[in-house]
Design a protein around this motif. Structure first.
Motif, mmCIF file in Angstrom:
data_model
loop_
_atom_site.group_PDB
_atom_site.id
_atom_site.type_symbol
_atom_site.label_atom_id
_atom_site.label_comp_id
_atom_site.label_asym_id
_atom_site.label_seq_id
_atom_site.Cartn_x
_atom_site.Cartn_y
_atom_site.Cartn_z
ATOM 1 N N ILE A 19 -11.953 28.343 12.824
ATOM 2 C CA ILE A 19 -11.862 26.944 12.395
ATOM 3 C C ILE A 19 -12.746 26.072 13.285
ATOM 4 C CG2 ILE A 19 -10.278 24.957 12.323
ATOM 5 C CD1 ILE A 19 -8.130 26.913 11.283
ATOM 6 N N MET A 43 -6.034 29.819 5.307
ATOM 7 C CA MET A 43 -6.492 30.698 6.379
ATOM 8 C C MET A 43 -6.267 32.167 6.040
ATOM 9 S SD MET A 43 -4.806 28.639 9.598
ATOM 10 C CE MET A 43 -5.294 29.776 10.903
ATOM 11 N N THR A 71 0.424 26.283 -2.098
ATOM 12 C CA THR A 71 -0.394 25.164 -1.649
ATOM 13 C C THR A 71 -0.113 24.779 -0.197
ATOM 14 O OG1 THR A 71 1.221 23.686 -2.675
ATOM 15 C CG2 THR A 71 -0.784 24.146 -3.923
ATOM 16 N N ALA A 72 0.951 25.341 0.385
ATOM 17 C CA ALA A 72 1.184 25.108 1.817
ATOM 18 C C ALA A 72 0.030 25.680 2.640
ATOM 19 C CB ALA A 72 2.509 25.740 2.249
ATOM 20 N N ARG A 75 -2.783 23.263 3.039
ATOM 21 C CA ARG A 75 -2.286 22.133 3.823
ATOM 22 C C ARG A 75 -2.457 22.415 5.318
ATOM 23 N NH1 ARG A 75 0.863 18.415 1.411
ATOM 24 N NH2 ARG A 75 1.958 17.061 2.848
ATOM 25 N N ILE A 76 -2.217 23.661 5.695
ATOM 26 C CA ILE A 76 -2.356 24.064 7.090
ATOM 27 C C ILE A 76 -3.837 24.105 7.483
ATOM 28 C CG2 ILE A 76 -2.004 25.999 8.684
ATOM 29 C CD1 ILE A 76 0.573 26.632 7.051
ATOM 30 N N MET A 78 -6.494 22.731 6.091
ATOM 31 C CA MET A 78 -7.243 21.464 6.001
ATOM 32 C C MET A 78 -6.910 20.536 7.165
ATOM 33 S SD MET A 78 -5.461 19.340 2.849
ATOM 34 C CE MET A 78 -4.121 18.169 3.170
ATOM 35 N N SER A 79 -5.641 20.497 7.568
ATOM 36 C CA SER A 79 -5.301 19.591 8.673
ATOM 37 C C SER A 79 -5.847 20.135 9.986
ATOM 38 C CB SER A 79 -3.790 19.358 8.739
ATOM 39 O OG SER A 79 -3.077 20.568 8.753
ATOM 40 N N LEU A 80 -5.800 21.458 10.175
ATOM 41 C CA LEU A 80 -6.355 22.043 11.400
ATOM 42 C C LEU A 80 -7.867 21.798 11.467
ATOM 43 C CD1 LEU A 80 -4.426 25.443 11.561
ATOM 44 C CD2 LEU A 80 -4.153 23.501 13.121
ATOM 45 N N ALA A 82 -9.532 19.333 10.072
ATOM 46 C CA ALA A 82 -9.746 17.907 10.358
ATOM 47 C C ALA A 82 -9.564 17.626 11.854
ATOM 48 C CB ALA A 82 -8.791 17.050 9.525
ATOM 49 N N MET A 83 -8.516 18.227 12.449
ATOM 50 C CA MET A 83 -8.285 18.051 13.893
ATOM 51 C C MET A 83 -9.461 18.587 14.705
ATOM 52 S SD MET A 83 -4.414 19.468 14.325
ATOM 53 C CE MET A 83 -3.083 18.816 13.322
ATOM 54 N N SER A 94 -7.981 14.710 6.180
ATOM 55 C CA SER A 94 -7.738 15.749 5.179
ATOM 56 C C SER A 94 -6.934 15.197 4.010
ATOM 57 C CB SER A 94 -7.022 16.936 5.810
ATOM 58 O OG SER A 94 -5.707 16.602 6.178
ATOM 59 N N PHE A 95 -7.177 15.778 2.828
ATOM 60 C CA PHE A 95 -6.531 15.326 1.602
ATOM 61 C C PHE A 95 -6.078 16.519 0.763
ATOM 62 C CE2 PHE A 95 -9.543 12.107 2.926
ATOM 63 C CZ PHE A 95 -8.769 10.958 2.891
ATOM 64 N N PRO B 62 -5.097 14.289 15.972
ATOM 65 C CA PRO B 62 -4.751 12.988 15.376
ATOM 66 C C PRO B 62 -3.387 13.111 14.696
ATOM 67 C CG PRO B 62 -6.914 13.756 14.623
ATOM 68 C CD PRO B 62 -6.281 14.887 15.347
ATOM 69 N N ARG B 64 -1.955 11.669 12.176
ATOM 70 C CA ARG B 64 -1.915 11.786 10.710
ATOM 71 C C ARG B 64 -2.073 13.248 10.294
ATOM 72 N NH1 ARG B 64 -5.571 12.586 6.551
ATOM 73 N NH2 ARG B 64 -5.038 11.599 4.575
ATOM 74 N N GLU B 65 -3.042 13.932 10.910
ATOM 75 C CA GLU B 65 -3.292 15.331 10.558
ATOM 76 C C GLU B 65 -2.147 16.223 11.028
ATOM 77 O OE1 GLU B 65 -5.718 16.066 8.568
ATOM 78 O OE2 GLU B 65 -6.533 14.030 8.629
ATOM 79 N N LEU B 69 -0.027 18.792 8.752
ATOM 80 C CA LEU B 69 0.140 20.193 9.158
ATOM 81 C C LEU B 69 1.618 20.585 9.168
ATOM 82 C CD1 LEU B 69 -1.209 22.784 10.379
ATOM 83 C CD2 LEU B 69 -0.751 21.786 12.616
ATOM 84 N N ARG B 75 7.518 22.776 2.980
ATOM 85 C CA ARG B 75 6.984 23.125 1.668
ATOM 86 C C ARG B 75 7.258 24.605 1.373
ATOM 87 N NH1 ARG B 75 3.514 19.757 -0.751
ATOM 88 N NH2 ARG B 75 2.349 20.653 -2.465
#
Lengths: 423, 423
Positions: A19, A43, A71-72, A75-76, A78-80, A82-83, A94-95, B62, B64-65, B69, B75
């Motif tokens: 990542i 991942m 979809t979880a 979610r994991i 994309m946020s990682l 973005a961080m 992330s969206f 961040p 928000r992220e 996560l 979920r």
């Protein structure tokens, strides 16, 4: 400055260090002055692990809940991601598919995208941030429930977003250097293609090439989205899938783009079918009602003395049981003698938009196979493709023979890079 | 028929077999004729694993992220639980905090619930299905981004939903049998309470009892939601947190509900403070500006000859560094001589709504501690609580002595069940 959509698959974001590597690549594109939207898969094996958990809980999970579960994964990732990008001093947000405006029908598990309304993505990019979007997922607007897009869903998300955002290019990152004239694991002399047309890529994907899924290419062709298939392990230019010739490219197309192969099909022969109108239609109606897509069809010449004929067709081997069961059930009303099932076949396809205007391509193909001692069992053609069915164990030899016969082999000094070896 | 909100924590849904066990319990409640809404936490250590992944990617994620996560955890658990219930022939649908209408402010990481609009949950229950709701999460309506509620968030989700749905009871499932007169690990003769008032539960939670978090009890008291704290491993009746006496209960309250203890605090003594107006206020202003909440305060009698006094206060030990740094920085303008920091203290609290009308409770408490040879360093009282600070290493002995002095010990034939041993 361009607007670039980048898509990274599960193997590119398999762990924290992968990542961070992807984050560096995204940050570089952003620092080079581009607007960047990133579509990311779950991942590594996350999706398989979640499916396994579901199986432990119930043999028949409701598809709505299955989609929520799967979809979880994005979610994991994309946020990682973005961080990780944020950590390099580049702002990133992330969206989910829903937040990115990926609207689908309500077919849970294999939803189709019906609209893309990426206003939040546009705003994010306009504010100078990188937008990270969860691939493989959307929202069913009638219930506001999450849906998944099925196989190849993240590639399709990327192309659909690129189309809606009018991106300059959609970069699909993978573990190979691009699209090759043949699978380099079978043909060591296979060459990377600099460019391939949408039609050729569609035929390649439909004929067994795994680098892009069919629906993603269909979407790209419909909206004219240029795809750049490239390696996430190198900075080499990959293969452009587009109808626009590259700068300096000789406009006249080469005859042949490549040789694809497929071992995932099986052949069913319906023996002793009464040769009267409507029988073939009835057979394929029965198979279609069983939810099975067929590929190639061959009907033998009827033997006049008996008034009977044989009909053979190919289909995904995974559908073999369903199709034979459905046909057996209808044996009385169709009136055939017996069924033969054969899953030891292989399919070779020669693809090239140039063959439209070049006669003699089939003759050269058949000669090459004959010289290699490969027997042809079925033949099917389109305007830019010839496919033949052979024995599975002679398929590799057939692919190599055809690749050489059409002068596709690379010369000595061309480097072929293949596989996820970090080069 | 009642409307029941059930909340299961991470240890109750740690793996597939635990999820199936919880599913059976939910299905039984549904089959008994009740309407059931289930709030669920993330599976076992999922949240810690996700936090660990984030740390591998960046030292400063961040918020928000981070919230995006972490909400992946619920979920997964909510969809698996819905599948498992469905597998038992009971229809169940899972909903995120956003879908369940849990509206929060935008304080990512520790958002406060500002509204609950559970129309989808109402509809689902009205159609005869079980609604599964992700705990710990909500949505910030100004951005449509997901938020997390922080510590004890799932309990708070359950109580907030129960309040909004006007549920008959909010069942909080845990690994203990209910609320006890003291921690059974320290006091083996501790008794399970059948009922405890909101005020008592608030004081217990604030004084170190870990079975329910303060904000959840505050929410329940504000909206009059009856909480039933019970074990997910047995079908025993647990402890009701409510102001309504149970049927057949003697209405007059017992004097004492229980003895709580807390080892998480530290004590700071500000030595040699000029005994002039405004100095104490200045000290606590400095500490508050550092974001530190203080608990007990003691000011010594001033020594007339010097005009100096000492001020001691307790605070969470985790805030010790921040508070001492802030005070040291302001030593010149406050004008104190030195700081003493002590994190080897323990706090014992005696709690009971009945002590309002029973004089002599403190005398009995102090006598019990004196008889046990425990020295008291600080004292603080509310209408229904007396707290004392002791040495940390004499705290267990102090708790046992007080528990016995107030006749809280169970009689021989009462079974005490404690711990997640599946009994």
């Amino acid at each position: 400055m361009a607007l670039i959509v980048q898509k990274y698959g599960g193997s590119s974001v398999a762990d924290a260090s992968s990542i961070k590597r992807v984050a560096k690549r995204v940050a570089e594109a952003k620092r080079a002055g581009h607007d960047v939207v990133v579509v990311v898969s779950a991942m590594g094996d996350t999706t398989d692990e979640l499916i396994d958990l579901a199986k432990q809980v119930t043999p028949l999970p409701p598809q709505r809940e299955m989609d929520i579960l799967l979809t979880a994964g994005e979610r994991i990732s994309m946020s990682l991601l973005a961080m990780a990008i944020h950590n390099l001093g580049v702002d990133a947000k992330s969206f989910t598919g829903q937040q990115a405006g990926v609207i689908t029908d309500e077919t849970y598990g294999k939803a189709r995208i019906i609209d893309v309304t990426p206003s939040r993505i546009r705003d994010t990019v306009a504010r100078g941030s990188v937008a990270i979007v969860a691939g493989f997922q959307g929202v069913n607007p009638s219930t506001n429930d999450v849906t998944t897009l099925g196989r190849g869903g993240s590639d399709t998300t990327a192309v659909a977003l690129a189309a809606s955002l009018k991106a300059d290019v959609c970069e699909i990152y993978t573990d190979v250097d691009g699209v090759f004239t043949a699978d380099p694991r079978i043909v060591p002399t296979a060459r990377k293609l600099d460019r391939v047309s949408y039609d050729e890529m569609l035929e390649l994907a439909a004929s067994g090439a795994k680098v892009l899924v069919l629906r993603c290419v269909e979407y790209a062709r419909r909206y004219g989205v240029p795809i750049h298939v490239r390696s996430s392990f190198t900075t080499h230019t990959g293969t452009f899938v587009t109808d626009q010739p590259a700068e300096g490219e000789i406009v006249e197309q080469p005859i042949i783009a490549g040789v694809a192969h497929d071992r995932s099909e099986a052949k069913i022969t319906v023996v002793g079918v009464p040769d009267v109108p409507g029988k073939a239609a009835r057979i394929f109606e029965v198979v279609a009602n069983a939810g099975v897509n067929i590929d190639m069809i061959v009907q033998n010449v009827s033997v006049a003395a008996t008034g009977l004929t044989d009909i053979s067709f190919t289909l995904p081997a995974t559908d073999g049981a369903a199709a034979t069961a459905a046909l057996s059930e209808h044996q009385p009303d169709i009136g055939f003698a017996s069924l033969q099932y054969d899953d030891t076949i292989g399919k070779l396809s020669l693809i090239g938009a140039g063959m439209r205007s070049h006669p003699g391509v089939s003759a050269r193909l058949f000669a090459a196979l004959s010289d290699a001692g490969v027997n042809i069992e079925m033949i099917s053609t389109s305007e830019i493709r010839i496919s033949v069915v052979t024995r599975s164990d002679s398929l590799d030899e057939a692919v190599r023979a055809v690749h050489t016969a059409f002068d596709l082999d690379s010369t000595e000094d061309e480097a072929v890079v293949y596989g996820g070896t970090g080069r």
